[in-house]
Write an enzyme that holds these catalytic residues in place. Structure first.
Site, PDB file in Angstrom:
ATOM      1  CG  LEU A  33      -1.828  -1.225   1.359  1.00  0.00           C
ATOM      2  CD1 LEU A  33      -2.644  -1.121   2.643  1.00  0.00           C
ATOM      3  CD2 LEU A  33      -2.750  -1.365   0.146  1.00  0.00           C
ATOM      4  CG  HIS A  37      -3.268   1.369  -2.377  1.00  0.00           C
ATOM      5  ND1 HIS A  37      -1.906   1.148  -2.407  1.00  0.00           N
ATOM      6  CD2 HIS A  37      -3.763   0.804  -3.499  1.00  0.00           C
ATOM      7  CE1 HIS A  37      -1.596   0.461  -3.495  1.00  0.00           C
ATOM      8  NE2 HIS A  37      -2.702   0.242  -4.181  1.00  0.00           N
TER       9      HIS A  37
END
Ligand code: PAF
Length: 281
Positions: A33, A37
């Site tokens: 991530l 995100h």
């Protein structure tokens, strides 16, 4: 925050939550991530009662010689980041769970997948739409969030949801960039220091294309040439494509008369990076 790795558990839990009247926001990811995100997650948090994030490196959207094996994975790190951004449930299935022995069903969107990455990565979008449709069936989101960095992917998924009457609102949010303009991507981790410095040129080239359009240039050929002229001096970068397409059908346009997507894909070292801007004259 719960982590669930079985589809059956996910289906049961979502059924209960839906019965309680909870709205579900969904952020599908392949993990590793980054702020892109997390910003989708924070938006989802604002609009829905609970946020589900999937973390699944989907094997069927990678070509034979692509980076499926090398794709960065660090579930512990992802868990921490997801928790900090307010994710309620992480769906973290294995490949066997998603594609058991004998799996045979695929979803394909025609037309929108002919150009750009659809052209240079055959089969890629079939893999994406197959996994996202499975995820939509499993998670049953009210709203699903995608980043504009993967603009073609987002348009293709929106079309799939519309054509298959999936009751989900597909939202596309702006690309999140590093301070110097590089679009955030899990694949940026592949870049060496020198490659990372060179990669800045991608956004610079797109910005100068934007200036050309704002200055009245409408000839796609001239704009594409200018973009290539900015990128090519960086010898570590190999251009895959630079293209200007309309935002409805994603077909190349020779003259800019309405809203267009100016998109590019390049290879830098081990990474294939994409970026784009949307602009109207
Ligand atoms: O953009 C991605 O990370 C993936 O393509 C997606 C949408 C999670 C499907 O695997």
């Amino acid at each position: 925050m719960k982590t669930i790795d079985k589809i059956s558990r996910m289906l049961t839990l979502i059924k209960i939550l839906k019965k309680e009247g909870k709205s579900v926001g969904f952020v599908p990811t392949m993990g590793y991530l980054h702020e892109g995100h997390l910003s989708l997650t924070r938006q989802a948090k604002k609009h829905t009662d609970l946020v589900v994030m999937s973390i699944f490196v989907n094997p069927i959207q990678f070509g034979k010689n692509e980076d499926y094996d090398k794709y960065p994975r660090d579930f512990k790190r992802d868990e921490e980041l997801a928790r900090s951004a307010g994710v309620d449930i992480i769906f973290y299935p294995s490949s066997e769970e998603m594609y058991p022995e004998g799996y045979a069903t695929y979803v394909e969107v025609k037309g929108l997948t002919d150009s750009l990455c659809g052209d240079s990565r055959p089969g890629h979008f079939r893999g994406v739409t197959t996994v996202v449709s499975k995820l939509f069936w499993i998670v049953k989101p009210d709203i699903a969030y995608f980043g504009q960095k993967d603009a073609q992917q987002a348009y293709v998924i929106r079309k799939m949801a519309q054509d298959l009457n999936m009751d989900v609102d597909v939202r596309i949010l702006p690309t999140v960039r590093e301070k110097d303009g590089l679009a955030m991507s899990s694949r940026n981790t592949y870049l060496s220091e020198g490659e990372r410095k060179d990669a800045v040129v991608l956004y610079q080239a797109l910005k100068s294309a934007e200036e050309m359009v704002r200055g009245g240039e409408t000839e796609s050929k001239k704009i594409i040439k200018a973009i290539e002229g900015i990128i090519k001096p960086k010898s570590r970068i190999k251009i895959d494509y630079v293209s200007i397409v309309d935002t409805k059908r994603l077909k190349p346009v020779s003259k800019i008369t309405g809203e267009v997507l100016i998109a590019l894909a390049v290879f830098i070292g081990k990474a294939r990076l994409i970026d784009n801007i949307i602009i109207a004259p």
